[in-house]
Design an enzyme around this catalytic site. Structure first.
Site, short mmCIF file in Angstrom:
data_model
loop_
_atom_site.label_atom_id
_atom_site.label_comp_id
_atom_site.label_asym_id
_atom_site.label_seq_id
_atom_site.Cartn_x
_atom_site.Cartn_y
_atom_site.Cartn_z
N GLY A 185 0.74 -1.26 -0.11
CA GLY A 185 -0.12 0.01 0.04
C GLY A 185 0.84 1.30 -0.05
O GLY A 185 2.07 1.25 0.55
N GLN A 234 2.94 10.00 0.66
CA GLN A 234 4.33 9.18 1.01
C GLN A 234 5.48 9.45 -0.11
O GLN A 234 6.58 9.15 -0.12
CB GLN A 234 4.22 7.96 1.09
CG GLN A 234 3.51 7.38 2.57
CD GLN A 234 3.25 5.66 2.46
OE1 GLN A 234 2.34 5.24 2.00
NE2 GLN A 234 4.35 5.29 3.17
N CYS A 247 5.64 0.01 7.22
CA CYS A 247 5.31 1.13 6.51
C CYS A 247 6.45 1.53 5.51
O CYS A 247 7.44 1.81 5.97
CB CYS A 247 4.92 2.28 7.33
SG CYS A 247 4.33 3.97 6.27
N LEU A 248 6.24 2.08 4.16
CA LEU A 248 7.26 2.26 3.30
C LEU A 248 8.18 3.45 3.61
O LEU A 248 9.24 3.84 3.48
CB LEU A 248 6.90 2.36 1.96
CG LEU A 248 6.32 1.05 1.32
CD1 LEU A 248 5.93 1.24 -0.15
CD2 LEU A 248 7.34 -0.05 1.12
N HIS A 302 -4.91 1.50 7.31
CA HIS A 302 -3.46 2.12 7.47
C HIS A 302 -3.14 3.27 6.51
O HIS A 302 -2.77 4.39 6.98
CB HIS A 302 -2.33 1.01 7.20
CG HIS A 302 -1.01 1.39 7.12
ND1 HIS A 302 -0.08 0.77 8.15
CD2 HIS A 302 -0.19 2.19 6.33
CE1 HIS A 302 1.18 1.49 7.79
NE2 HIS A 302 0.97 2.27 6.76
N GLU A 303 -3.52 3.04 5.22
CA GLU A 303 -3.21 4.17 4.01
C GLU A 303 -4.30 5.25 4.27
O GLU A 303 -3.89 6.29 4.06
CB GLU A 303 -3.38 3.36 2.58
CG GLU A 303 -2.71 2.15 2.37
CD GLU A 303 -1.24 2.67 2.78
OE1 GLU A 303 -0.89 3.69 2.58
OE2 GLU A 303 -0.50 1.31 2.92
N HIS A 352 -2.81 7.50 6.59
CA HIS A 352 -1.72 8.48 6.14
C HIS A 352 -2.15 9.80 5.57
O HIS A 352 -1.83 10.85 5.54
CB HIS A 352 -1.28 7.70 4.79
CG HIS A 352 -0.12 6.97 5.13
ND1 HIS A 352 1.06 7.57 5.87
CD2 HIS A 352 0.31 5.68 5.19
CE1 HIS A 352 2.00 6.52 6.12
NE2 HIS A 352 1.35 5.43 5.62
NI NI Z 1 2.48 3.49 5.36
#
Ligand code: NI
Length: 177
Positions: free
Chosen positions: A52, A57, A101-102, A143-144, A147
């Site tokens: 995701g 991000q 998380c990236l 989660h996304e 963000h």
């Molecule tokens: Ni994330």
């Protein structure tokens, strides 16, 4: 908007970059630029690799995310582009997943969230969609969507754990300067 024109992957924003705490604004128009941006987001996510990615991000404060929770070992990619999502319902039932998380590379922790969610969003064709999600998809969506409101999964950890992670990444960022 800072779209990654002419690129296929875009650099990721990493903790403690304050951009990650931005509240993203709605996407107003679905045009060719946005479609190209969605492709670049997916490419960036697959390349990372991750399941995701939210627009913020890669530094774009718009309410948009991409995800693909399909099991890669079983082939077929199942990319999803989610624009201007609204959470309509969350279940009382909760589930726990180990999240990463990236933007917080190589850090993982268990997070408890509602096990099921119903989300309304606009797809890349401009069509309104509603999805009832459970399992990993439910967690990934939440989660996304977090963000888009400047929230991170580490916000669900104890203050001690969260401070430790932030400190570690702040130190690492200073070393890179
Ligand atoms: Ni994330």
């Amino acid at each position: 908007m800072r779209y990654g024109v002419g690129m296929t992957t875009m650099p990721l924003i990493i903790l403690p970059d304050p951009l990650l705490r931005t509240v993203s604004k709605p996407v107003e128009r679905i045009d060719d630029d946005l479609k190209k941006f969605a492709d670049d987001m997916l490419e960036t996510m697959y390349e990372a690799p991750g399941i995701g990615l939210a627009a913020i991000q890669v530094g774009v404060p718009r309410r948009m995310l991409v995800l693909d929770v399909a099991n890669r070992d079983e082939g077929e990619k199942q990319p999803m582009v989610v624009i201007n999502p609204t959470v309509l319902h969350t279940s009382d039932e909760r589930s726990v997943y180990e999240e990463g998380c990236l933007s917080i590379p190589e850090f993982y922790a268990e997070v408890e969230r509602p096990a099921n969610v119903r989300v309304r969003y606009t797809d890349l064709a401009g069509k309104e969609q509603e999805i009832e999600a459970d399992g990993l998809l439910a967690t990934c969506l939440q989660h996304e969507i977090d963000h888009l409101d400047g929230a991170l999964f580490i916000d669900y950890l104890s203050r001690l754990k969260r401070d430790r992670v932030i400190k570690k990444f702040t130190k690492a960022a200073k070393h890179k300067l």
